[in-house]
Design a protein around this motif. Sequence first.
Motif, PDB file in Angstrom:
ATOM      1  N   TRP A   1      14.503  -3.623   4.702  1.00  0.00           N
ATOM      2  CA  TRP A   1      15.232  -2.327   4.343  1.00  0.00           C
ATOM      3  C   TRP A   1      16.705  -2.369   5.128  1.00  0.00           C
ATOM      4  CZ3 TRP A   1      10.500  -3.180   5.672  1.00  0.00           C
ATOM      5  CH2 TRP A   1       9.327  -2.519   4.685  1.00  0.00           C
ATOM      6  N   ASP A   2      17.708  -1.632   4.595  1.00  0.00           N
ATOM      7  CA  ASP A   2      19.033  -1.616   5.151  1.00  0.00           C
ATOM      8  C   ASP A   2      19.435  -0.749   6.311  1.00  0.00           C
ATOM      9  OD1 ASP A   2      19.095   0.484   3.540  1.00  0.00           O
ATOM     10  OD2 ASP A   2      20.998  -0.053   2.642  1.00  0.00           O
ATOM     11  N   HIS A   3      18.133  -0.251   6.692  1.00  0.00           N
ATOM     12  CA  HIS A   3      18.156   0.767   7.960  1.00  0.00           C
ATOM     13  C   HIS A   3      17.055   0.629   8.713  1.00  0.00           C
ATOM     14  CE1 HIS A   3      15.923   2.211   4.280  1.00  0.00           C
ATOM     15  NE2 HIS A   3      15.210   2.812   5.083  1.00  0.00           N
ATOM     16  N   VAL A   4      16.808   1.192   9.635  1.00  0.00           N
ATOM     17  CA  VAL A   4      15.614   1.012  10.786  1.00  0.00           C
ATOM     18  C   VAL A   4      14.566   2.300  10.336  1.00  0.00           C
ATOM     19  CG1 VAL A   4      14.848   1.567  13.231  1.00  0.00           C
ATOM     20  CG2 VAL A   4      17.113   0.356  12.606  1.00  0.00           C
ATOM     21  N   LEU A   5      13.447   1.654   9.971  1.00  0.00           N
ATOM     22  CA  LEU A   5      12.322   2.399   9.691  1.00  0.00           C
ATOM     23  C   LEU A   5      11.827   3.059  10.950  1.00  0.00           C
ATOM     24  CD1 LEU A   5       9.999   0.175   7.313  1.00  0.00           C
ATOM     25  CD2 LEU A   5      11.951   1.862   6.790  1.00  0.00           C
ATOM     26  N   SER A   6      11.411   4.454  10.772  1.00  0.00           N
ATOM     27  CA  SER A   6      10.920   5.053  11.680  1.00  0.00           C
ATOM     28  C   SER A   6       9.364   4.364  12.140  1.00  0.00           C
ATOM     29  CB  SER A   6      10.211   6.476  11.667  1.00  0.00           C
ATOM     30  OG  SER A   6       9.413   6.465  10.316  1.00  0.00           O
ATOM     31  N   ARG A   7       8.976   4.856  13.600  1.00  0.00           N
ATOM     32  CA  ARG A   7       7.693   4.293  13.975  1.00  0.00           C
ATOM     33  C   ARG A   7       6.607   4.417  13.173  1.00  0.00           C
ATOM     34  NH1 ARG A   7       5.422   3.279  19.246  1.00  0.00           N
ATOM     35  NH2 ARG A   7       7.429   3.715  20.007  1.00  0.00           N
ATOM     36  N   SER A   8       6.400   5.749  12.503  1.00  0.00           N
ATOM     37  CA  SER A   8       5.598   5.955  11.549  1.00  0.00           C
ATOM     38  C   SER A   8       5.385   5.185  10.267  1.00  0.00           C
ATOM     39  CB  SER A   8       5.311   7.576  11.189  1.00  0.00           C
ATOM     40  OG  SER A   8       6.535   7.866  10.608  1.00  0.00           O
ATOM     41  N   MET A   9       6.380   4.907   9.692  1.00  0.00           N
ATOM     42  CA  MET A   9       6.535   3.960   8.660  1.00  0.00           C
ATOM     43  C   MET A   9       6.402   2.655   8.803  1.00  0.00           C
ATOM     44  SD  MET A   9       7.186   5.386   5.729  1.00  0.00           S
ATOM     45  CE  MET A   9       8.111   6.860   5.111  1.00  0.00           C
ATOM     46  N   ILE A  10       6.738   2.239  10.055  1.00  0.00           N
ATOM     47  CA  ILE A  10       6.244   0.727  10.461  1.00  0.00           C
ATOM     48  C   ILE A  10       4.608   0.719  10.854  1.00  0.00           C
ATOM     49  CG2 ILE A  10       6.638  -0.966  12.387  1.00  0.00           C
ATOM     50  CD1 ILE A  10       9.354  -0.460  12.463  1.00  0.00           C
ATOM     51  N   GLN A  11       4.326   1.583  11.245  1.00  0.00           N
ATOM     52  CA  GLN A  11       2.737   1.645  11.523  1.00  0.00           C
ATOM     53  C   GLN A  11       2.169   1.758  10.157  1.00  0.00           C
ATOM     54  OE1 GLN A  11       2.269   4.721  14.427  1.00  0.00           O
ATOM     55  NE2 GLN A  11       2.771   3.254  16.035  1.00  0.00           N
ATOM     56  N   ALA A  12       2.793   2.571   9.222  1.00  0.00           N
ATOM     57  CA  ALA A  12       1.958   2.623   7.857  1.00  0.00           C
ATOM     58  C   ALA A  12       2.237   1.213   7.209  1.00  0.00           C
ATOM     59  CB  ALA A  12       2.629   3.740   7.051  1.00  0.00           C
ATOM     60  N   TRP A  13       3.140   0.600   7.394  1.00  0.00           N
ATOM     61  CA  TRP A  13       3.267  -0.607   6.704  1.00  0.00           C
ATOM     62  C   TRP A  13       2.407  -1.641   7.408  1.00  0.00           C
ATOM     63  CZ3 TRP A  13       4.427  -5.376   9.051  1.00  0.00           C
ATOM     64  CH2 TRP A  13       4.411  -6.616   8.042  1.00  0.00           C
ATOM     65  N   ASN A  14       2.125  -1.793   8.656  1.00  0.00           N
ATOM     66  CA  ASN A  14       1.210  -2.410   9.168  1.00  0.00           C
ATOM     67  C   ASN A  14      -0.193  -2.419   8.643  1.00  0.00           C
ATOM     68  OD1 ASN A  14       0.213  -4.135  11.605  1.00  0.00           O
ATOM     69  ND2 ASN A  14      -0.616  -2.071  12.211  1.00  0.00           N
ATOM     70  N   TYR A  15      -0.390  -1.270   8.353  1.00  0.00           N
ATOM     71  CA  TYR A  15      -1.844  -0.969   7.854  1.00  0.00           C
ATOM     72  C   TYR A  15      -2.062  -1.091   6.393  1.00  0.00           C
ATOM     73  CZ  TYR A  15      -3.077   0.688  12.647  1.00  0.00           C
ATOM     74  OH  TYR A  15      -3.399   0.568  14.161  1.00  0.00           O
ATOM     75  N   GLY A  16      -1.093  -1.464   5.955  1.00  0.00           N
ATOM     76  CA  GLY A  16      -1.173  -1.684   4.377  1.00  0.00           C
ATOM     77  C   GLY A  16      -0.944  -0.497   3.594  1.00  0.00           C
ATOM     78  N   HIS A  17      -0.416   0.637   4.184  1.00  0.00           N
ATOM     79  CA  HIS A  17      -0.458   1.888   3.365  1.00  0.00           C
ATOM     80  C   HIS A  17       1.153   1.838   2.615  1.00  0.00           C
ATOM     81  CE1 HIS A  17      -2.798   3.738   6.672  1.00  0.00           C
ATOM     82  NE2 HIS A  17      -3.723   3.087   5.784  1.00  0.00           N
ATOM     83  N   LYS A  18       1.114   2.778   1.856  1.00  0.00           N
ATOM     84  CA  LYS A  18       2.107   2.925   0.945  1.00  0.00           C
ATOM     85  C   LYS A  18       3.482   3.282   1.501  1.00  0.00           C
ATOM     86  CE  LYS A  18       3.762   4.422  -3.698  1.00  0.00           C
ATOM     87  NZ  LYS A  18       3.947   2.953  -4.314  1.00  0.00           N
ATOM     88  N   VAL A  19       4.748   2.761   1.491  1.00  0.00           N
ATOM     89  CA  VAL A  19       5.876   3.003   2.216  1.00  0.00           C
ATOM     90  C   VAL A  19       6.975   2.827   1.243  1.00  0.00           C
ATOM     91  CG1 VAL A  19       5.245   2.504   4.587  1.00  0.00           C
ATOM     92  CG2 VAL A  19       6.230   0.790   3.098  1.00  0.00           C
ATOM     93  N   PRO A  20       8.237   3.383   1.327  1.00  0.00           N
ATOM     94  CA  PRO A  20       9.355   3.233   0.641  1.00  0.00           C
ATOM     95  C   PRO A  20       9.552   1.597   0.295  1.00  0.00           C
ATOM     96  CG  PRO A  20       9.687   5.068   2.111  1.00  0.00           C
ATOM     97  CD  PRO A  20       8.570   4.347   2.559  1.00  0.00           C
ATOM     98  N   LYS A  21       9.775   1.102  -0.939  1.00  0.00           N
ATOM     99  CA  LYS A  21      10.071  -0.351  -1.279  1.00  0.00           C
ATOM    100  C   LYS A  21      11.131  -0.716  -0.349  1.00  0.00           C
ATOM    101  CE  LYS A  21       8.317  -0.253  -5.764  1.00  0.00           C
ATOM    102  NZ  LYS A  21       8.521  -0.696  -7.224  1.00  0.00           N
ATOM    103  N   GLY A  22      11.114  -1.906   0.060  1.00  0.00           N
ATOM    104  CA  GLY A  22      12.280  -2.446   0.573  1.00  0.00           C
ATOM    105  C   GLY A  22      13.344  -2.493  -0.163  1.00  0.00           C
ATOM    106  N   ASN A  23      14.798  -2.175   0.139  1.00  0.00           N
ATOM    107  CA  ASN A  23      15.791  -2.136  -0.751  1.00  0.00           C
ATOM    108  C   ASN A  23      16.515  -3.554  -0.816  1.00  0.00           C
ATOM    109  OD1 ASN A  23      16.976  -1.558   1.703  1.00  0.00           O
ATOM    110  ND2 ASN A  23      18.206   0.101   0.939  1.00  0.00           N
TER     111      ASN A  23
END
Length: 228
Positions: A185-207
């Motif tokens: 992504w072209d910005h810093v994701l929040s802690r909660s978003m990074i943790q969601a990605w880690n667990y395989g949950h849906k996060v905004p697509k990398g742009n």
Amino acid sequence: SNLLVLNWSNMCPAAGFQFTSACCPVGLAGKVLIFPYETDFSFVALIPQKEMALKAFTLCMRVATELPEERQIILFAYRTADYDELNVWREKDGRISFYLSGDGAFFHLPPLTTFRTSLCLTWESGSGLAAFWVEGKRSTYQVYKPGHTIRPRGSVLLGQDPDKHLGGLEATQSFVGEVTDLNMWDHVLSRSMIQAWNYGHKVPKGNVFDWASIQYELNGNVMVVDDD
């Protein structure tokens, strides 16, 4: 060693490399890239979805390797004509590092092993704050290159470190192992978003890069297999 000979004709958009097979398959959802052994010719070129003139980013991937800890490994390489714009390494002393066209920032992280590690890197130009995230847990922050901008119009490679824009690959730095789920992504994701990605949950697509729709080109001995 084999020298990679490349030119600017007949290439995927923004890739910086000439390719021999049908250009640019799209999408690696549910797939893993396997680099089965050390080479100076196997790599995957990635085509960014937008120009990589970046003042901030989040880069995430899942990676596994059995290479010994004292072996330097390139994990991600983005190079323009004269500079290594963004390179991520495992150093010979086991630290994980990244470089923005100059001296690097080095982090003591849990070792990369045969078991998959979820690894993210965040950096933001305004403050210079940089951190790695392992399995959703953040390292200590380091202040690195405040005010810097990553330059566009380069080449992104997995598996090799190009010592110049169009070639110069070394087997002793090559990646051997598995990579999957690379997103940027072209910005810093929040802690909660990074943790969601880690667990395989849906996060905004990398742009910049989205694994599910990523444009890529395989070169040499790289396999695409189902992630089971």
